[in-house]
Design a protein around this motif. Structure first.
Motif, PDB file in Angstrom:
ATOM      1  N   CYS A  75     -10.632  -2.398  -0.044  1.00 21.55           N
ATOM      2  CA  CYS A  75      -9.733  -3.516  -0.323  1.00 21.55           C
ATOM      3  C   CYS A  75      -9.641  -4.455   0.882  1.00 21.55           C
ATOM      4  CB  CYS A  75      -8.351  -2.987  -0.698  1.00 21.55           C
ATOM      5  SG  CYS A  75      -7.083  -4.249  -0.898  1.00 21.55           S
TER       6      CYS A  75
ATOM      7  N   ALA B 116       0.830  -1.200   0.000  1.00 21.40           N
ATOM      8  CA  ALA B 116       0.000   0.000   0.000  1.00 21.40           C
ATOM      9  C   ALA B 116       0.864   1.249   0.000  1.00 21.40           C
ATOM     10  CB  ALA B 116      -0.921   0.000   1.222  1.00 21.40           C
TER      11      ALA B 116
ATOM     12  N   ALA C 147      -3.623  -2.490  -3.288  1.00 19.29           N
ATOM     13  CA  ALA C 147      -4.475  -1.754  -2.349  1.00 19.29           C
ATOM     14  C   ALA C 147      -5.599  -0.995  -3.043  1.00 19.29           C
ATOM     15  CB  ALA C 147      -3.624  -0.793  -1.520  1.00 19.29           C
TER      16      ALA C 147
ATOM     17  N   ALA D  60      -0.382  -6.381   5.385  1.00 22.24           N
ATOM     18  CA  ALA D  60      -0.415  -5.102   4.676  1.00 22.24           C
ATOM     19  C   ALA D  60       0.847  -4.312   5.009  1.00 22.24           C
ATOM     20  CB  ALA D  60      -1.652  -4.306   5.069  1.00 22.24           C
TER      21      ALA D  60
ATOM     22  N   THR E 286      -2.754   6.619   4.533  1.00 17.71           N
ATOM     23  CA  THR E 286      -2.869   5.173   4.352  1.00 17.71           C
ATOM     24  C   THR E 286      -2.369   4.428   5.588  1.00 17.71           C
ATOM     25  OG1 THR E 286      -2.722   5.210   1.931  1.00 17.71           O
ATOM     26  CG2 THR E 286      -1.940   3.217   3.030  1.00 17.71           C
TER      27      THR E 286
ATOM     28  N   ASP F 191       2.686  -0.726   4.553  1.00 17.93           N
ATOM     29  CA  ASP F 191       2.613   0.694   4.191  1.00 17.93           C
ATOM     30  C   ASP F 191       3.995   1.136   3.738  1.00 17.93           C
ATOM     31  OD1 ASP F 191       2.180   3.424   4.004  1.00 17.93           O
ATOM     32  OD2 ASP F 191       2.553   3.729   6.154  1.00 17.93           O
TER      33      ASP F 191
ATOM     34  N   ALA G 133      -2.916   4.941  -0.866  1.00 20.63           N
ATOM     35  CA  ALA G 133      -4.008   4.157  -1.440  1.00 20.63           C
ATOM     36  C   ALA G 133      -5.383   4.599  -0.953  1.00 20.63           C
ATOM     37  CB  ALA G 133      -3.812   2.684  -1.113  1.00 20.63           C
TER      38      ALA G 133
ATOM     39  N   LEU H 175      -8.195   1.880  -0.081  1.00 26.71           N
ATOM     40  CA  LEU H 175      -7.651   0.874   0.823  1.00 26.71           C
ATOM     41  C   LEU H 175      -8.720   0.221   1.692  1.00 26.71           C
ATOM     42  CD1 LEU H 175      -5.203  -0.484   2.213  1.00 26.71           C
ATOM     43  CD2 LEU H 175      -5.130   1.483   3.754  1.00 26.71           C
TER      44      LEU H 175
END
Length: 668
Positions: free
Chosen positions: A22, A12, A96, A40, A49, A42, A15, A19
């Motif tokens: 998602c 991601a 994402a 996930a 995000t 970042d 995003a 996000l």
């Protein structure tokens, strides 16, 4: 404690707001949260995000693990980090921006486990104008590979991978590329996978085009990033795939998709960069290209590669401009017909100063074939066909269309002349009416008793084709998939011929394609299941006539061919014709006047030429019929006789024994 079934890895970067949808789409998967983990990463986002991921981790504490890192400049590093921490049997990489359909993971896992495959492609659907790959999703493919399918035409990582495969190959995404990193991950996985599955009957992944065009493939411009990953893919094929049809199949993708995309970026760059980039591209593709590949390529792709290989920059830029105009024109490129071949009038066709070979323009095999059937019916032994057929962009001059009958198993074929008919106005709804096909019609009457060079067609499945010809160019096409609504594709079995020399002929449309085929001799459509006799009784109002009622779903039967035949086992026989019970429908009745039968034990069948159907047994409680013959009393009544199929139709016809009759009456 057993690990999750699927690890979903999400890289991601900036995003938001995509996000949330998602992550939620994974959390709500029908496979259940106990079977899933979300990893996930970042990648140094600046739009919130990271904060949204932390909030979602609090909402799904047992489902979602979040990692934060400095921006790496691409999706490779965050995907690798997620893969390093994955514990699932399978791994699914999800961008994402995108999201999953509710049953996606459950269905893909089931596909992998039931077929023992290492990779599963779930059908992708474009959202917001984003184009999704389609050619590999025509149908479900439980188990395939890169060489016998189109799966290689999608090299993004949004697929289900068996993690053991990835770890065995030590696969990770290269971090030195801004684009194409997914190809260098997915390509080796494809080549070494123990089977690949394609799930096409369910929309699994929604591939989203962001409103800000922030998808990395959309914002990574220029030819330089593409010139960096393409040679590595070429090296991969050269090192891991032996030369031959398999390598050519994979090379086709790179020599068309990648080359075309790269040239589109190259066209926007300064002249010096164009010259440098084109020379580099020619060098990259040289090991993959050979003349034998041309048969796999479209004329446009052949011409494009010729110009690349010969570094003809000005001609290439003109071709790119031509392609751009062509894409928006709505009118297909005209063709030059010469010597039985058709050549697209692309730039520099037969320009002596360029010397580009005609083969780069040859579209004979690519010509679109248009056809439509307006009539297809059997009448007696004659098949009547009518419709039209033409070659796209080839005027209907010197028309030479033929009807082709080809037996599916043996390959035996017969070519039959058709009558050409006028089709005024045909083509006006295509290419802005630029091309006219006013002599494309045809009619044919095929007598099945003489169609085989004067002899009857042999038993078999005879597929119907048109060999559509004009101006010396000919292309063949199966017919029937495009037809009037009034042309029924349901199987219709006709009994044709005379006497015992009857044959079954069924005209039907194949499934799922709807092409017309003649089944001669019951290869697929049997006669007997379409005949049955349901009841036996005394005819209403005629107590000495036995009525046999049945159903015949055959489309046509010669007059008088369907009869009930009775035999007494001593050489005596009698036949009684069937007649329709009504003008519509397939019901029939046979009347048997028992007063015409000699004394004996009569058994019977319904007969249609060589086909016979046993009559059902007469109910034993059916009252006897009585009459007088030459003043003496006679009777007919059901009798009991067993056969292999159970009780058989048996009718006793006899003269009444007066002495016994009187004795029975006195004793009663």
């Amino acid at each position: 404690m057993a690990g999750p079934v699927v690890s979903v890895v999400i890289a991601a970067y900036n995003a938001m707001p995509y996000l949330t949808r998602c992550i939620t789409s994974v959390a709500e998967q029908s496979i259940g949260q106990d079977a899933v983990e979300i990893l996930a990463v970042d990648d140094g986002s600046t739009d919130g995000t990271g904060e949204e991921l932390d909030r979602l981790a609090e909402e799904y504490p047992t489902l979602l693990r979040v990692f934060h890192q400095e921006n790496s400049g691409g999706p490779s590093a965050p995907r690798n980090k997620g893969l390093d921490h994955a514990r699932g049997t399978f791994v699914f990489f999800l961008d994402a921006d995108d999201y999953l359909a509710p049953e996606a993971l459950e269905r893909m896992v089931a596909m992998a486990e039931s077929n023992g495959t290492d990779i599963v492609l779930g059908k992708m659907v474009g959202v917001g104008g984003r184009g999704a790959p389609t050619s590999m999703f025509r149908r479900d493919q439980p188990r395939t590979d890169v060489f016998s399918s189109r799966v290689y035409w999608t090299l993004n990582p949004m697929k289900l991978f068996r993690r053991e495969l990835l770890e065995r190959l030590e696969l990770r995404f290269p971090t030195d590329l801004k684009i194409g990193e997914d190809q260098l991950f997915v390509g080796p996985a494809y080549l070494h996978a123990d089977g690949i599955s394609v799930l096409a009957d369910y929309d699994c992944l929604y591939w989203v085009e962001r409103e800000d065009s922030g998808n990395i493939t959309l914002r990574t411009g220029g030819s330089e990033p593409r010139l960096r990953f393409l040679p590595r893919m070429v090296d991969l094929l050269l090192e891991q795939v032996p030369s031959g049809p398999g390598r050519d199949h994979l090379a086709h993708r790179h020599l068309t998709v990648e080359v075309q995309q790269l040239l589109a970026h190259l066209a926007q760059e300064p002249r010096a960069e164009q010259e440098k980039g084109l020379a580099r591209l020619a060098e990259i593709i040289a090991p993959l290209w050979h003349e034998g590949l041309d048969d796999r390529l479209s004329a446009m792709a052949r011409l494009r590669l010729h110009l690349v290989r010969h570094t003809m920059l000005d001609e290439l830029l003109e071709l790119l401009r031509f392609e751009s105009e062509l894409a928006g024109s709505g009118v297909a490129t005209p063709v030059l017909v010469d010597g039985g071949r058709a050549y697209a009038r692309y730039p520099y066709l037969r320009d002596p100063s360029r010397g580009i070979p005609d083969t780069c323009y040859d579209v004979t095999r690519q010509l679109g074939v248009r056809h439509h059937i307006g009539r297809a019916e059997l009448r007696g032994t004659v098949l009547h066909l009518a419709g039209h057929g033409y070659l796209h962009r080839v005027a209907t001059e010197d028309v030479s269309t033929e009807l082709v009958l080809r037996e599916r198993e043996s390959g035996t074929e017969y070519r039959l002349l058709v009558t050409h008919t006028a089709t005024p106005g045909l083509g006006e709804d295509e290419d802005e009416g630029h091309y006219v096909y006013d002599k494309a019609g045809f009619e044919a009457a095929v007598d099945l008793t003489t169609a085989g060079h004067g002899a009857p067609l042999a038993d078999g499945l005879w597929d119907l084709f048109l060999a559509i010809g004009a101006q010396g160019v000919s292309r063949e096409v199966r017919i029937g998939s495009k037809r009037d609504r009034g042309v029924c594709g349901s199987p219709a079995t006709h009994i044709v011929g005379s006497g015992d020399a009857l044959r079954a002929v069924t005209l039907y449309a194949t499934k799922p394609h709807g092409n017309l085929t003649l089944d001669i001799g019951e290869r697929k459509h049997e006669v007997l299941p379409q005949l049955n006799v349901a009841t036996v009784r005394w005819a209403p109002g005629a107590p000495t006539e036995l009525e046999l009622a049945g159903r015949c779903t055959l489309a046509a039967v010669p007059d008088g061919a369907l009869v009930a035949r009775l035999e007494d086992g001593r050489g005596g026989s009698a036949a009684f014709p069937a007649r329709r019970a009504s003008e519509s429908g397939g019901d029939f009745v046979v009347r048997v006047p028992v007063t015409e039968l000699p004394a004996g034990l009569w058994e019977g069948r319904v007969r249609l030429g060589p086909w016979t159907v046993p009559l059902p047994s007469i109910p034993l409680d059916l009252a006897p019929a009585k009459w007088r013959r030459r003043g003496l009393p006679w009777y007919a009544k059901p009798a009991m006789k067993n056969s292999e199929a159970g009780l058989a139709f048996t009718l006793r016809v006899a003269r009444t024994d007066l002495v016994r009759a009187v004795a029975r009456r006195l004793n009663s």
